[in-house]
Motif scaffolding. Sequence first.
Motif, PDB file in Angstrom:
ATOM      1  N   LEU A   1      43.216  50.198  42.246  1.00 25.36           N
ATOM      2  CA  LEU A   1      42.300  50.724  43.253  1.00 25.36           C
ATOM      3  C   LEU A   1      42.717  50.405  44.670  1.00 25.36           C
ATOM      4  O   LEU A   1      42.080  50.835  45.640  1.00 25.36           O
ATOM      5  CB  LEU A   1      40.875  50.191  43.000  1.00 25.36           C
ATOM      6  N   GLY A   2      43.793  49.630  44.829  1.00 27.72           N
ATOM      7  CA  GLY A   2      44.284  49.276  46.156  1.00 27.72           C
ATOM      8  C   GLY A   2      43.401  48.298  46.889  1.00 27.72           C
ATOM      9  O   GLY A   2      43.307  48.320  48.112  1.00 27.72           O
TER      10      GLY A   2
ATOM     11  N   PHE B   1      42.828  41.827  33.594  1.00 28.84           N
ATOM     12  CA  PHE B   1      42.262  43.162  33.750  1.00 28.84           C
ATOM     13  C   PHE B   1      41.729  43.350  35.168  1.00 28.84           C
ATOM     14  O   PHE B   1      41.951  44.389  35.796  1.00 28.84           O
ATOM     15  CB  PHE B   1      41.143  43.393  32.724  1.00 28.84           C
ATOM     16  N   ASP B   2      41.029  42.362  35.689  1.00 24.45           N
ATOM     17  CA  ASP B   2      40.488  42.422  37.038  1.00 24.45           C
ATOM     18  C   ASP B   2      41.609  42.594  38.062  1.00 24.45           C
ATOM     19  O   ASP B   2      41.508  43.420  38.977  1.00 24.45           O
ATOM     20  CB  ASP B   2      39.669  41.157  37.327  1.00 24.45           C
ATOM     21  N   GLU B   3      42.700  41.829  37.897  1.00 27.51           N
ATOM     22  CA  GLU B   3      43.837  41.939  38.809  1.00 27.51           C
ATOM     23  C   GLU B   3      44.470  43.323  38.746  1.00 27.51           C
ATOM     24  O   GLU B   3      44.803  43.912  39.780  1.00 27.51           O
ATOM     25  CB  GLU B   3      44.880  40.861  38.486  1.00 27.51           C
ATOM     26  N   GLN B   4      44.630  43.855  37.532  1.00 21.05           N
ATOM     27  CA  GLN B   4      45.228  45.184  37.378  1.00 21.05           C
ATOM     28  C   GLN B   4      44.316  46.261  37.960  1.00 21.05           C
ATOM     29  O   GLN B   4      44.800  47.220  38.578  1.00 21.05           O
ATOM     30  CB  GLN B   4      45.516  45.469  35.907  1.00 21.05           C
ATOM     31  N   LEU B   5      43.029  46.120  37.788  1.00 19.63           N
ATOM     32  CA  LEU B   5      42.081  47.091  38.331  1.00 19.63           C
ATOM     33  C   LEU B   5      42.115  47.073  39.860  1.00 19.63           C
ATOM     34  O   LEU B   5      42.128  48.130  40.508  1.00 19.63           O
ATOM     35  CB  LEU B   5      40.674  46.793  37.814  1.00 19.63           C
ATOM     36  N   LYS B   6      42.149  45.896  40.452  1.00 18.29           N
ATOM     37  CA  LYS B   6      42.222  45.778  41.910  1.00 18.29           C
ATOM     38  C   LYS B   6      43.504  46.405  42.439  1.00 18.29           C
ATOM     39  O   LYS B   6      43.493  47.086  43.470  1.00 18.29           O
ATOM     40  CB  LYS B   6      42.128  44.312  42.331  1.00 18.29           C
ATOM     41  N   LYS B   7      44.607  46.193  41.719  1.00 20.40           N
ATOM     42  CA  LYS B   7      45.884  46.793  42.105  1.00 20.40           C
ATOM     43  C   LYS B   7      45.802  48.324  42.042  1.00 20.40           C
ATOM     44  O   LYS B   7      46.251  49.013  42.955  1.00 20.40           O
ATOM     45  CB  LYS B   7      46.993  46.316  41.151  1.00 20.40           C
TER      46      LYS B   7
END
Length: 86
Positions: free
Chosen positions: A84-85, A76-82
């Motif tokens: 949000l750029g 989830f953290d990785e997808q959120l960072k992606k």
Amino acid sequence: MKDYDRSVKLICPLCGNDGFCSVGEEVEDLLNAPGTTKMQCADCKSIYTKDEIIEANSLIIENAKDEMVEEVMKDFDEQLKKALGI
């Protein structure tokens, strides 16, 4: 979405074997069998209810749950960072 399904091998509290069979009744689907279903260890022949085996393996179950939660949170953290750029 990633598949987060897990299987946890439950072991006999006495000998550590992971093979069980039902006692006194034919059970097609152990996963959905009632907690009062009697199970016998294939190795030491000890008899427990399904609920007793689950309780005796609560630490193994909890560890598997914690590992899955950790993996989900990391993904989830990785997808959120992606998203949000970042």
